[in-house]
Motif scaffolding. Structure first.
Motif, short mmCIF file in Angstrom:
data_model
loop_
_atom_site.label_atom_id
_atom_site.label_comp_id
_atom_site.label_asym_id
_atom_site.label_seq_id
_atom_site.Cartn_x
_atom_site.Cartn_y
_atom_site.Cartn_z
N UNK A 160 1.67 -1.60 9.42
CA UNK A 160 1.72 -1.66 10.89
C UNK A 160 3.10 -1.36 11.46
N UNK A 161 3.86 -0.61 10.76
CA UNK A 161 5.16 -0.22 11.27
C UNK A 161 5.13 1.30 11.41
N UNK A 162 5.78 1.80 12.44
CA UNK A 162 5.77 3.25 12.60
C UNK A 162 6.35 3.92 11.35
N UNK A 163 5.66 4.94 10.88
CA UNK A 163 6.15 5.64 9.70
C UNK A 163 5.66 5.05 8.39
N UNK A 164 4.98 3.90 8.45
CA UNK A 164 4.45 3.32 7.22
C UNK A 164 3.24 4.12 6.76
N UNK A 165 2.93 3.99 5.49
CA UNK A 165 1.71 4.61 4.99
C UNK A 165 0.53 3.85 5.58
N UNK A 166 -0.41 4.56 6.19
CA UNK A 166 -1.58 3.86 6.74
C UNK A 166 -2.69 3.80 5.72
N UNK A 167 -2.56 4.62 4.69
CA UNK A 167 -3.61 4.67 3.68
C UNK A 167 -2.96 4.68 2.31
N UNK A 168 -3.36 3.75 1.47
CA UNK A 168 -2.82 3.72 0.11
C UNK A 168 -3.97 3.65 -0.88
N UNK A 169 -3.92 4.49 -1.88
CA UNK A 169 -4.98 4.54 -2.87
C UNK A 169 -4.44 4.12 -4.23
N UNK A 170 -5.07 3.10 -4.77
CA UNK A 170 -4.65 2.61 -6.10
C UNK A 170 -5.32 3.40 -7.22
N UNK A 171 -6.30 4.18 -6.85
CA UNK A 171 -6.95 5.03 -7.86
C UNK A 171 -7.88 4.28 -8.78
#
Ligand SMILES: [Zn+2]
Length: 235
Positions: A160-171
């Motif tokens: 929730x910070x500007x520039x943060x990754x909004x999507x993270x995939x652990x695979x």
């Protein structure tokens, strides 16, 4: 989920390094991942395959990308020959036009490319970053609703910070797929091992999560949110 996601990269293997989970997941969900690669990677090294000419390496890397694409479920790929290491010398407008035409041809609704630092700082990656921005922000790619930067490495940025990754995939469940796609890029094995360790040491492999920064969504820049899927909030 008949959505098309356009991946715009510079070299064969860029797609697998940062996006293997994402591409396979899109395909598994019935989406259509399509890839545009601007160069044939002929200026790279040939690793344990031994010395060869640039033309030989280009041919090998074509085949490697074909194989990785099959493993990842890439529905369509367009491979250009714009000169490995030379994208910054290329007329930017020409690159923008090619990217625009590719996205329009496929009716891509989502676009994924390099962040400003090109992940690795490679000048070709940075040239692609700027050209994709221009193509998407020009308004000439009317099907596109979202643009993401593939920001492998900023995992851990505050949510929730500007520039943060909004999507993270652990695979989850996709590690073997990523390992196979990486192994398909056999000529690049030395740089693969430098980043990911020896593939023969898995399973399990210790790949970092893949992270994606949402930069633009239907006209708004850097929307602050967390997403569970790249298809979230598409119209
Ligand atoms: Zn690259």
């Amino acid at each position: 989920m008949n959505r098309t996601v356009g991946f715009i990269y510079a070299h064969p293997d860029d797609e697998t390094f940062g996006c293997a989970y994402l591409i396979r997941e899109i395909a598994n969900q019935g989406g259509k991942p399509v890839l545009l690669t601007a160069t044939r990677g002929e200026a790279g090294k040939s690793g344990r395959l031994g010395p060869m000419t640039r033309e030989q390496l280009a041919e090998i890397r074509d085949l490697e990308l074909q194989r990785a694409g099959e493993i990842l479920g890439i529905a369509d790929m367009e491979r250009l020959d714009m000169g490995d290491g030379k994208l910054q010398e290329t007329e930017q407008e020409a690159l923008v036009d090619i990217i625009t035409a590719f996205l329009n041809k496929h009716g891509a609704e989502v676009v994924v490319t390099f962040p400003a630092d090109g992940i690795s700082g490679h000048p070709d990656h940075i040239a692609i970053h700027h050209a994709v921005n221009k193509a998407v922000f020009s308004g000439n790619c009317s099907s596109v609703q979202k643009l993401y930067y593939n920001v492998m490495g900023i995992s851990g940025a505050k949510a929730n910070e500007e520039g943060a990754a909004v999507l993270e995939l652990e695979g989850e469940g996709l590690q073997e797929t990523k390992a196979r796609a990486l192994a398909a890029h056999e000529s690049q094995i030395l740089s693969i091992e430098r980043v990911f360790g020896k593939l023969s040491e898995g399973p399990p492999w210790h790949f970092p999560p893949e992270a994606f920064q949402l930069v633009w969504e239907r006209g708004s820049f850097n929307p602050v949110k967390r997403e569970r899927s790249i298809f979230d909030d598409l119209i």
